[in-house]
Design an enzyme around this catalytic site. Structure first.
Site, PDB file in Angstrom:
ATOM      1  N   SER A 239     -23.460   4.889  15.442  1.00 38.74           N
ATOM      2  CA  SER A 239     -23.649   5.883  15.922  1.00 38.74           C
ATOM      3  C   SER A 239     -23.363   6.709  14.075  1.00 38.74           C
ATOM      4  CB  SER A 239     -21.752   5.835  16.614  1.00 38.74           C
ATOM      5  OG  SER A 239     -20.739   5.637  15.620  1.00 38.74           O
TER       6      SER A 239
ATOM      7  N   ASP B 158     -14.458  13.579  13.844  1.00 37.71           N
ATOM      8  CA  ASP B 158     -13.329  13.340  15.224  1.00 37.71           C
ATOM      9  C   ASP B 158     -13.196  11.921  14.777  1.00 37.71           C
ATOM     10  OD1 ASP B 158     -15.773  11.098  15.303  1.00 37.71           O
ATOM     11  OD2 ASP B 158     -16.510  11.695  16.935  1.00 37.71           O
TER      12      ASP B 158
ATOM     13  N   HIS C  71     -15.723   9.317  13.509  1.00 35.30           N
ATOM     14  CA  HIS C  71     -16.751   9.840  12.037  1.00 35.30           C
ATOM     15  C   HIS C  71     -16.518  10.351  11.424  1.00 35.30           C
ATOM     16  CE1 HIS C  71     -18.701   8.062  16.716  1.00 35.30           C
ATOM     17  NE2 HIS C  71     -18.905   7.786  15.387  1.00 35.30           N
TER      18      HIS C  71
END
Length: 300
Positions: free
Chosen positions: A37, A266, A269
């Site tokens: 991600s 978040d 990340h």
């Protein structure tokens, strides 16, 4: 103090820079991206997984909520800008009958080296699958454009490959690595795995130069000394995140006013600001990308 990264950063750059006197020419013909991600640009959007970032406030400072797990650009985006290339589009969004000569992004959120990594979140493209998709790209798309094996080999040897290898697999699992054709029966660090991958790529991409990016120390330094990097908050996510700030952003929630001053976007990340810092340091700092920075490679 919060330190739960989605992964520890390790970049591998097999590349040779194209020499050119024309500034309009890109510094490499293509950028291929592999990872999780941290690098995903939208491959997870259409997968059956809860690991998605195709909704606001993700992409708040980008063109749209594209599937990038941050408020704006990721490290591959900044590297693409440095090289003079367009952002590598997600593989799953590319048209089957088109040939993307400037690279593709195969990264998939929540995935890792091992098949079971990210299983709890749903479907994803683990690293071995990403490599398989890249091989299919070479076989079915690039070979239709490059008519001779020599031309194709030349193109691949001068392309840039950007890979992240996370530490989650290392912390809780033994690596049983079929990707590099060996079975590893002991715990190895991401550094050691990166070196094994470099050794294999060196055999396959003759004449290429390799750079190992080691940004872990830089990330932790920014957490400990945020003001040094222009940050005011290195502990809390900018967006309102699930599970008391430890997971992804709550859809369509209102984020903090100054994301450029935050380390975390978040619960996992980083913000675009931190990704910009990591990318620029790899371009210019030999303690982050070694033994050469990307700028040094250009001068060779």
């Amino acid at each position: 103090m919060k330190q739960n990264w989605a992964a520890v950063f390790f970049f591998i750059f097999p590349m040779m820079i194209i020499s050119s006197n024309q500034l309009q020419q890109p510094l490499a013909p293509a950028l291929y991206v592999f990872g999780d991600s941290l690098f995903d640009s939208g491959n997870n959007n259409d997968l059956l997984t809860i690991a998605k970032a195709n909704y606001l406030p993700y992409g708040l400072n980008f063109i749209k909520a594209s599937g990038r797990f941050t408020n704006g650009k990721t490290i591959p985006d900044f590297i693409a800008e440095f090289l003079g290339l367009p952002y590598a589009p997600p593989y799953r969004k590319s048209k089957p009958d088109s040939v993307v000569l400037t690279g593709l992004n195969y990264a998939s959120g929540a995935c890792g080296i091992l098949p079971e990594t990210g299983f709890i979140s749903g479907g994803c493209l683990r690293l071995s699958k990403q490599v398989e998709l890249f091989e299919e790209t070479v076989k079915w798309q690039l070979q239709t454009y490059y008519k001779t094996s020599q031309d194709l080999s030349y193109y691949l040897s001068k392309s840039l490959f950007l890979i992240t290898i996370g530490s989650n697999d290392y912390i809780s699992n033994y690596l049983d690595d079929t990707l590099i054709g060996k079975i590893i029966r002991k715990r190895i660090s991401p550094d050691q795995f990166a070196q094994l991958l470099i050794d294999r790529l060196s055999d396959q991409l003759k004449g290429s130069k390799f750079v190992l990016g080691h940004a872990n120390w830089l990330g932790y330094d920014a957490i400990i000394n945020p003001s040094k990097y222009g940050l005011t908050d290195s502990s809390n996510p900018c967006c309102i995140a699930w599970f008391n700030g430890t997971s992804g952003c709550v859809p369509f929630s209102i984020p903090c006013i100054s994301p450029d001053e935050h380390y975390f976007w978040d619960g996992y990340h980083l913000t675009q600001t931190m990704y910009s810092t990591l990318a620029s340091r790899c371009i210019n700092d030999s303690t982050v990308c070694m033994p050469f920075t990307l700028n040094q490679l250009i001068q060779m």
